[in-house]
Design an enzyme around this catalytic site. Structure first.
Site, short mmCIF file in Angstrom:
data_model
loop_
_atom_site.label_atom_id
_atom_site.label_comp_id
_atom_site.label_asym_id
_atom_site.label_seq_id
_atom_site.Cartn_x
_atom_site.Cartn_y
_atom_site.Cartn_z
N MET A 45 -78.18 7.31 15.55
CA MET A 45 -77.34 8.31 16.19
C MET A 45 -77.32 8.01 17.68
O MET A 45 -78.37 7.78 18.28
CB MET A 45 -77.93 9.70 15.96
CG MET A 45 -76.96 10.79 16.26
SD MET A 45 -77.54 12.34 15.55
CE MET A 45 -78.52 12.97 16.86
N SER A 46 -76.14 7.99 18.24
CA SER A 46 -76.06 7.71 19.67
C SER A 46 -76.30 8.97 20.49
O SER A 46 -75.57 9.94 20.38
CB SER A 46 -74.70 7.13 20.03
OG SER A 46 -74.64 6.93 21.42
#
Length: 170
Positions: free
Chosen positions: A3-4
Site C-alpha cells: 500500500m502506498s
C-alpha cells in the site's frame, strides 16, 4: 499487499520538523532549495505563450497541498508540454529508480527547477511530484537522507517494521 503511504508519511515528516521549529509551512521552498527562486510559469503547461514570472514564491504549504504549480510526467497524470519535458528527461517517472540518469533526489529536484511550473503558485490543484520535492526539503533541513529520516523518526518509533521507503513507488 503493498500500500502506498508516501503522501501521508511525507506530510508527517514535514509536520515533525514544523513541530520542532525547524521548518514553517509558510517558508518559501527556495529557503531550502535556492534553485526554486528563479522558476518561471508556463500557463497550463504550454510552451505556446511566453513564460511568466511567478507572482509569489512556492511555499512548503503549496507543496503539501499540490498547489505549487508542479506536475507529473505525462506518463502518469501530468499535462502539457512541461509534463512531456518531465517524461523526456526521465524526471520522477514511474520508471525512475532512486538513482535515475540525473542521480539522487537532490539532483533530480535541481533538474526539476530548470523547468517551468504549469500554474502560478497557490492558484490551482495539480497532482504532482511535490511530495518528492518535500522529501528533498526534509533532507536539507534534517541533514539526513529521506529514507534514514523516516526510519528513525517514524517507522522505528511507531514499530512499523514492515514499512520501508522507496521514493518512486507512488
Amino acid at each position: 499487499a503493498m500500500m502506498s503511504m508516501t503522501k501521508p508519511i511525507m506530510g508527517l515528516a514535514v509536520l515533525i520538523l514544523v513541530e520542532r521549529g525547524e521548518l514553517d509551512l509558510g517558508d518559501p521552498v527556495s529557503k531550502y532549495i535556492p534553485e526554486f527562486g528563479g522558476v518561471g510559469v508556463a500557463p497550463g503547461g504550454s510552451y505556446d505563450s511566453p513564460i511568466e514570472r511567478a507572482r509569489r514564491p512556492i511555499t512548503i504549504f503549496d507543496l503539501l497541498t499540490h498547489t505549487a504549480g508542479l506536475t507529473y510526467s505525462s506518463g502518469i497524470t501530468g499535462f502539457g508540454d512541461v509534463a512531456d519535458a518531465y517524461r523526456d528527461l526521465g524526471l520522477m517517472t514511474l520508471e525512475s529508480i532512486a538513482d535515475s540518469q540525473w542521480g539522487n533526489l537532490q539532483l533530480q529536484v535541481e533538474k526539476l527547477t530548470e523547468l517551468p511550473l504549469v500554474s502560478q503558485p497557490g492558484e490551482r490543484f495539480v497532482y504532482s511530484v511535490s511530495m518528492d520535492v518535500l522529501g528533498r526539503v526534509v533532507e536539507v533541513v534534517s541533514g539526513q537522507q529521506i529514507s534514514e529520516f523516516l526510519e528513525t523518526n517514524i517507522f522505528k518509533p511507531l514499530e512499523m517494521t514492515s514499512s520501508f521507503f522507496n521514493i518512486y513507488i507512488f
